[in-house]
Design an enzyme around this catalytic site. Structure first.
Site, PDB file in Angstrom:
ATOM      1  N   ASN A 169      40.878  47.056  26.484  1.00  0.00           N
ATOM      2  CA  ASN A 169      41.219  46.324  27.710  1.00  0.00           C
ATOM      3  C   ASN A 169      41.909  45.023  27.309  1.00  0.00           C
ATOM      4  OD1 ASN A 169      41.367  45.041  30.148  1.00  0.00           O
ATOM      5  ND2 ASN A 169      39.161  44.710  30.387  1.00  0.00           N
ATOM      6  N   TRP A 170      43.224  45.012  27.451  1.00  0.00           N
ATOM      7  CA  TRP A 170      43.989  43.820  27.037  1.00  0.00           C
ATOM      8  C   TRP A 170      43.888  42.683  28.062  1.00  0.00           C
ATOM      9  CZ3 TRP A 170      49.367  45.832  24.876  1.00  0.00           C
ATOM     10  CH2 TRP A 170      49.149  46.520  23.672  1.00  0.00           C
TER      11      TRP A 170
ATOM     12  N   HIS B 178      35.922  46.154  37.113  1.00  0.00           N
ATOM     13  CA  HIS B 178      35.611  45.196  36.046  1.00  0.00           C
ATOM     14  C   HIS B 178      35.005  43.927  36.658  1.00  0.00           C
ATOM     15  CE1 HIS B 178      36.006  42.500  32.647  1.00  0.00           C
ATOM     16  NE2 HIS B 178      36.157  43.583  31.886  1.00  0.00           N
TER      17      HIS B 178
ATOM     18  N   GLU C 279      28.762  47.507  31.231  1.00  0.00           N
ATOM     19  CA  GLU C 279      29.273  46.220  30.759  1.00  0.00           C
ATOM     20  C   GLU C 279      28.381  45.091  31.264  1.00  0.00           C
ATOM     21  OE1 GLU C 279      33.305  46.348  29.102  1.00  0.00           O
ATOM     22  OE2 GLU C 279      33.573  45.538  31.087  1.00  0.00           O
TER      23      GLU C 279
HETATM   24  C1  PEP Z   1      35.807  43.691  28.730  1.00  0.00           C
HETATM   25  O1  PEP Z   1      36.409  42.778  29.281  1.00  0.00           O
HETATM   26  O2  PEP Z   1      35.785  44.823  29.246  1.00  0.00           O
HETATM   27  C2  PEP Z   1      35.133  43.407  27.477  1.00  0.00           C
HETATM   28  C3  PEP Z   1      34.303  44.297  27.034  1.00  0.00           C
HETATM   29  O3  PEP Z   1      35.463  42.222  26.866  1.00  0.00           O
HETATM   30  P1  PEP Z   1      34.951  41.696  25.436  1.00  0.00           P
HETATM   31  O4  PEP Z   1      35.005  42.856  24.478  1.00  0.00           O
HETATM   32  O5  PEP Z   1      35.875  40.612  25.088  1.00  0.00           O
HETATM   33  O6  PEP Z   1      33.529  41.241  25.623  1.00  0.00           O
END
Ligand code: PEP
Length: 255
Positions: free
Chosen positions: A21-22, A102, A160
């Site tokens: 996920n950029w 998200h 997440e």
């Molecule tokens: C995300 O934004 O989905 C994520 C997992 O970010 P990070 O890996 O930077 O915690």
């Protein structure tokens, strides 16, 4: 290895998924092409992992040779919705995946569970695989409301935990595994469940080997090509393709 065909449920269950996920990065097309090209080149001989890159919408037409996903889509297929991008448009650009729900979209854009539920349904109609992000079970239930079992089977669920996103403080594999077990009680138990939140090359394989996740959603670390490539290599090493008929063979005790 990248194949120009839509992904299947079997693809998702047989190889660990590593989804980048950029977010709102990088700022120029040249940088996006360079990042993408480096990842593509350095992972071309790794067969045991399925890589999906989710850049900002605007860079999608410039990238090819790895599976692509968008970071959001609208819930209508076209019409008078200024600024929105429909699943059908994304499919036309070569996307097979779309991240939905998200936590940053909830935080900054006030996206609701109802909106996400509508987006999932429209994405499915356009043959996009939704990567549905959830932080808790209540969101999972609301966001998947009224989905038929056969529609549920087309999802990828990304657990997440919000405290872990972009903080450098990952959830432990043990805790994340508890949530994976809880998710499987609510939704079809064979749906791929991936983990996201401060994944890096050091901890990546643990979520797959120790916690039995089907893959990873990687934010910050996916913008650093050397680190992201290490994530891919470490996961591939943890689940060697020669032994891998499904992830059940990789971590049999976890299923
Ligand atoms: C995300 O934004 O989905 C994520 C997992 O970010 P990070 O890996 O930077 O915690």
């Amino acid at each position: 290895m990248w194949e120009a065909r839509p992904p299947t449920y079997e693809d998702h269950m047989q190889k660990p998924l590593i989804i980048a996920n950029w977010k709102c990065n990088p700022s120029t097309r040249e940088q996006a092409e360079h990042l993408f090209g480096t990842i593509k080149r350095e992972t071309k001989n790794i067969n045991g992992v399925k890589i999906v890159i989710c850049p900002p919408f605007v860079w999608l037409p410039s990238l090819n040779g790895l599976s692509l996903g968008a970071q959001d889509c609208f819930w209508e297929k076209d019409g008078a919705y200024t600024g929105e991008v429909s699943p059908k448009m994304l499919k036309d650009l070569g996307c097979d995946y779309v991240i939905l729900g998200h936590s940053e979209r909830r935080k900054y854009l006030k996206e609701t569970d109802e909106m996400i539920n509508k987006k999932i349904k429209t994405a499915l109609k356009s043959d996009l695989t939704p990567i549905l992000c959830i932080e808790n079970i209540s969101q999972l239930k609301k966001r998947t409301k009224d989905l038929l079992r056969k529609e549920q089977k087309k999802l990828i669920i990304a657990y997440e935990p919000v405290f872990a996103i972009g903080t450098g403080k990952p959830c432990t594999p043990e805790k994340a595994k508890e949530m994976k077990t809880a998710i499987k009680k609510i939704i079809d138990k064979d749906i791929p469940i991936i983990y996201g939140g401060s994944v890096n090359s050091q901890n990546a394989a643990d979520y797959i080997k120790m916690a039995g996740f089907q893959g990873l959603l990687v934010g910050g670390a996916s913008l650093n090509p050397a680190e992201f490539i290490k994530v891919v290599k470490n996961v591939a090493r943890a689940c060697p393709v020669v032994e891998l008929r499904s992830l059940r063979d990789c971590a049999p005790k976890l299923f």
